[in-house]
Design an enzyme around this catalytic site. Structure first.
Site, short mmCIF file in Angstrom:
data_model
loop_
_atom_site.label_atom_id
_atom_site.label_comp_id
_atom_site.label_asym_id
_atom_site.label_seq_id
_atom_site.Cartn_x
_atom_site.Cartn_y
_atom_site.Cartn_z
CE1 TYR A 327 53.92 54.51 75.67
CE2 TYR A 327 52.07 53.37 74.66
CZ TYR A 327 53.15 53.37 75.51
OH TYR A 327 53.47 52.25 76.20
CG PHE A 330 57.88 57.95 69.85
CD1 PHE A 330 59.21 58.20 70.14
CD2 PHE A 330 57.14 58.92 69.18
CE1 PHE A 330 59.79 59.41 69.79
CE2 PHE A 330 57.71 60.11 68.82
CZ PHE A 330 59.04 60.37 69.13
CE LYS A 336 60.83 54.14 71.34
NZ LYS A 336 59.79 54.95 72.00
CE1 TYR A 337 61.00 50.58 72.99
CE2 TYR A 337 59.97 50.41 70.83
CZ TYR A 337 59.95 50.87 72.13
OH TYR A 337 58.90 51.62 72.59
CD GLU A 395 52.76 51.48 82.33
OE1 GLU A 395 53.90 51.66 81.84
OE2 GLU A 395 51.87 52.37 82.33
CG ASP A 423 52.66 57.52 89.70
OD1 ASP A 423 53.88 57.75 89.54
OD2 ASP A 423 51.76 58.31 89.35
CG MET A 424 57.83 56.95 88.27
SD MET A 424 58.95 57.10 86.85
CE MET A 424 57.89 56.66 85.49
CD GLU A 439 59.43 53.32 75.39
OE1 GLU A 439 59.56 53.84 74.26
OE2 GLU A 439 58.92 52.21 75.54
CD GLU A 448 54.26 63.79 76.12
OE1 GLU A 448 53.65 63.98 77.18
OE2 GLU A 448 53.71 63.69 75.02
#
Lengths: 636, 636
Positions: A327, A330, A336-337, A395, A423-424, A439, A448
């Protein structure tokens, strides 16, 4: 004296050695070569005429062994810092001649014992003389089982010895095969012992690039460059062919030390062919230039002209459990962004025609918003495209949510961003989203839980909504990676052999092109979907590689964020120097030229966890690794 | 009802099963077959028409699975005592057709789960349908990782399925190879799991004797004899060919259960071809003779006509560390002392001519006299030949010396025998011996320090004296021994994989003839003798064996006591049923037909211990086992 000061290079490859002949006056020999610019000697420990059985025949002779003086002729730090012991090259522990075999075994043990007494850091072992090496390996393995920390460098010719008919020492066997095969046999008999490594003999002819490439996954510590490998430039000075130069650069980059060996073969102005490293014998003023200096200068030139090391390369190869480090690493990846912002911009433009930019509000949810980088990328995409955007930042980590709140306040995004501390999988969204951004990808794409998380989150995505990423595929390839393998093996348990590792692939040989493994697409509204997967892959190692050993598999991913915007670490498409994932094999597998390697890979899902299992069924059958996720898994 | 009462046979091979088709009325099916003389059923757990994906298509249907009634239709002891669960034979977990593959995986798991619920002792798994079995094995391996104790019998045809074109179930693959190969792949993927075993399918044609022989080292639990394997005798009754009869005897002797399968094919008087095991459906009085009864009767006849088990065979194969048990076992061996007596007699006659029997006294020393058997043999030899004999009985174990003293007193040998309570290495003999007698040999000849002890003892042997034994040679051969391998593996450590075991070789396949390893001769007065040895051996597995797996090596010895008097356990010369020594391989090695197996064997001597090291270098290279005697040695 180091070859040069290359910024960031702390590796051993700065130091260059020289191979010398036996000499009674070691202090003078060392002094001559150090002042000639070399950093260390590869020096024979015993008079080459010595044979234990001859001693016995002249029973009354002194029982002292023909060592080069006593250990007192050099200081302990001189011995250990500047001398690699060279084991007698005549030894042949697999000879059919029993007297020679016994002489060889006694001599090897005596020399190693003497080298240990001197606290040498390494000894150079001659290449096995015949086609068999079992007794040689058995004897070396016994030495390795001892308590010494000394490295044993097995001298291995890069090219088949029968190509070097001029080199008498390499024996009379005509049916010699690929020298890698004999090295592999030796290493397997010694069980990949970490103190057993390689000194490559580099001569004028080089094998194919694929064959050379194998060695970079092997424990090569030194490369012995023979003067006959050098060409002559217009001014009469030694130089190397383009292929040799490329090899030298690769050796330097893999922390492999150079040793120069042989006689002066390049007649420089006012000098003729003469003995080389032992030059000091010939009553020549030791202040005179070393006869091999021109070779050393050329090697130093090659070293100095290399580019400085890139920032990422200045660390040791990192190896850690999959859960950790990923994490953090990354998030540092600014590229990446930028890619995410490009993807979100394209999606915004596709959803909202130019004529409607003032009237249509796009709802975007960032699932797993973390500390906010995707929120920022989304807002920048909205600004760049002039689209109106409403963001939900979901998040579950309450610590990250704290950071997120302060970021929103600091940036003045309060009216644009709704932070959801949840939690989604439990969140009850107040409206449906046009775009879902996440991501969640690990180094192997789906490792993951991205598939499971996005399946859960897609219930608050509109039917025609867009998921960014929209798909991702894992890739895999077989590699030689003796260092990684030995790191895994050092734990002496099953768990570590059945765990995947996030690693920087430094000292590895990639044996075949990558192949795709599993693909996931989002959103996926089909009824009978399952995130379990099974893929059988067949790899073909190129014929000109020769045989090679497979220590495991390097895994990567490539994700389609949106349309043509990709993100990933698959080597054929990605920017280099990224992390990969390493799946080890419990027992390394040898692949013969032209044969194929059959790999099975499963992604398995249980009620509480997701895991991989893997096995090889050709050329030989391995056990199934990580059955039922017993060693390595990700909890749901 | 058992096949018969064979004296001493407590193995499962007394019980005979029958393979049946699916039937809704299990109680009646069971009753019919038990009263027909069979001991258990191999019975399909699910309706063969069941497919999970079809169920889903008719969404509204009952969610109950098509099991044969509930678990209550039989008592728990009936289920576990009389039913082997037969897994649906249509399953194909490696199909290219993903729906079939998923259906197969779901069905397999459901059936195994049901069988576990019923506490069945075993389930019969169908042979893999294609040339690949990785996914099937992965799924079975997951089941094996569970907590159940149920045995899984993989059905394996003895002959390549393509030889059985009439058998529809065996699929459409034409490139099928040796069925052993697929079994081996399956077993390797499942890591030799001890609950994974074999049910051999025996039909009319049999492979070569060598090919059949392989299976006796494998974990075969059952053999399914098809009615089409039977011939018809003059009276119209079923019988088996000589080769089939021999196979049946071997199966019985290896505790392998027989299962009869198929339809009645032998039209006995007043009966025509009709359905077999499911016969009870056809409204026939259940007291009527079972249609397969004539096959069962013939199998029972073969069982009953076997010789009773010899005394030694009535124990389970014994396995213990080399140090233990050997001595005890060897002393019981009366044949051994008869041989010693013969050897001593011949030596006495050679040393003392008939004309001198009254004048010459022969001095004989027994080194390691133990409880006296060699003293007795020596005195009997003296009596038999009329030679005058003076015996020194040297023994270092004070407990054995006590027994020895009382033996001498009891027998009145006081004037003939001098007992020396001492280690032969320290003893200062008052005179030199004509004959030195010892029995220091282990199962591998030199493994119990006989060379070192006799080298030490020969200083009190006259220069022309005789050592009995005068020489000994170790022998070795590669074997398949899955039971021994699993016993060694169950310890989960390196030490047990690098230890030699004294074992009775029961369930093993001998893959190549024995070859001599090391020879020692006594006395040996040469100056430069060493008891270290190195031997490279190349074994050729006969072509018609097919591929086979090598779990390790069986070791034996042959000793020349004196001239033509031998003693030993080398199978080509020795009486059978003796102990052997087993050297395991850490990783079993597969040998292909016609390829050779290269073995290296070392006898190593250190200051305080003696040990063996071993390794294989072809077809693949193993690590060197027991380096420096780290796991297994004999102390000096």
């Amino acid at each position: 004296m180091p070859l040069g000061e290359r910024s960031g290079d702390k590796s051993d490859s700065r130091y260059c050695g020289v191979e010398t002949e036996f000499n009674d006056d070691v202090p003078r020999l060392l002094n001559f070569n150090l002042s000639g610019g070399f950093d260390f000697l590869v020096y024979p420990l015993m008079n080459p005429a010595y044979r234990p059985s001859l001693l016995k025949d002249h029973g009354g002779m002194s029982s002292a062994l023909p060592f080069a003086g006593s250990d007192l002729v050099l200081s302990p730090s001189q011995w250990s810092g500047h001398v690699v012991g060279k084991i007698s090259s005549w030894i042949d522990l697999d000879s059919e001649d029993e007297i020679l075999r016994m002489d060889s075994e006694i001599t090897l043990k005596q020399e190693i014992s003497w080298a240990s007494h001197l606290s040498l850091q390494a000894c150079l072992l001659p290449f096995p003389r015949g086609t068999s090496c079992a007794n040689y390996a058995r004897c070396v393995n016994q030495i390795l089982q001892g308590s010494s920390n000394m490295q044993l460098w097995l001298r291995v010719p890069l090219e088949k010895p029968d190509d070097d008919a001029t080199d008498g020492k390499l024996g009379n066997s005509t049916e010699r095969t690929d020298s890698w095969e004999l090295w592999n046999c030796f290493r397997l008999l010694c069980e990949h012992h970490s103190q057993l490594s390689i000194a490559l003999d580099v001569k004028s002819s080089l094998p194919s690039a694929n064959s050379l490439g194998r060695w970079f996954g092997e424990p090569v510590r030194a490369a012995i460059i023979h003067t006959n490998a050098f060409l002559t430039n217009a001014r009469g000075y030694p130089c190397l062919s383009k292929r040799h130069q490329k090899l030298m650069t690769a050796l330097f980059n893999h922390s492999i030390q150079i040793v120069i060996s042989g006689q002066l073969l390049h007649t420089l102005p006012s000098r003729s062919l003469e003995p080389a490293a032992n030059h000091c014998d010939n009553h020549i003023d030791s202040t005179e230039k070393h006869p091999l200096r021109s070779y050393l200068d050329y090697v130093a030139y090659l070293y100095q002209r290399m580019d400085p090391l890139p920032e990422q390369e200045r660390f040791e190869p990192l190896m850690d459990n999959l859960e950790a480090q990923t994490y953090e690493t990354f998030e540092k990846d600014t590229m990446k962004y930028i890619q995410y912002q490009r993807a979100i911009s394209k999606a915004l433009v596709d959803r909202v025609p130019n004529e409607n930019v003032e009237t249509i509000m796009t709802v975007l949810m960032v699932v797993g918003a973390g500390r906010g980088p995707l929120v920022r990328a989304s807002l920048q995409a909205a600004e760049e495209t002039g689209r109106k955007l409403k963001i939900y930042a979901v998040e579950k980590n309450p610590n990250a949510v704290v950071t997120l709140h302060s970021l929103v306040k600091l940036e003045g995004w309060e009216t644009l961003v709704t932070i959801v501390s949840s939690d989604m999988r439990c969140w009850d969204a107040p409206e449906k989203a046009d775009i879902l951004v996440s991501e969640l990808l690990g180094s192997f794409g789906d490792n993951e839980l991205s598939p499971e998380c996005l399946d859960g989150a897609q219930r608050f995505l509109k039917e025609d909504g867009i998921s960014i990423p929209s798909s991702y595929t894992s890739f895999i390839q077989p590699i030689t990676a003796s260092k990684l393998y030995n790191d895994v093996k050092s734990h002496r348990d099953l768990i570590h052999f059945e765990t995947a590792y996030v690693v920087k692939l430094h000292s590895v040989a990639r044996l075949a092109p990558t192949q795709p493994v599993f693909t996931f697409e989002h959103p996926n509204f089909s009824a009978s979907k399952s995130n379990e997967r099974y893929k059988k892959l067949v790899f073909h190692v190129p014929d000109d590689t020769g045989s090679a050993i497979v220590h495991g598999f390097a895994g990567y991913f490539d994700a389609t964020l949106y349309k043509d915007v990709h993100l990933g670490i698959e080597p054929s498409t990605a920017t280099p120097n990224m992390f990969a994932i390493f799946f080890p094999l419990r027992t390394p597998i040898c692949v013969q030229p032209g044969s194929s390697l059959e790999l099975h890979f499963w992604r398995c899902c249980g009620p509480t966890k997701v895991w991989y299992e893997w096995s090889v069924t050709s050329p030989i059958t391995s056990p199934i690794h990580n059955s039922k996720g017993r060693s390595y898994w990700v909890g749901l």
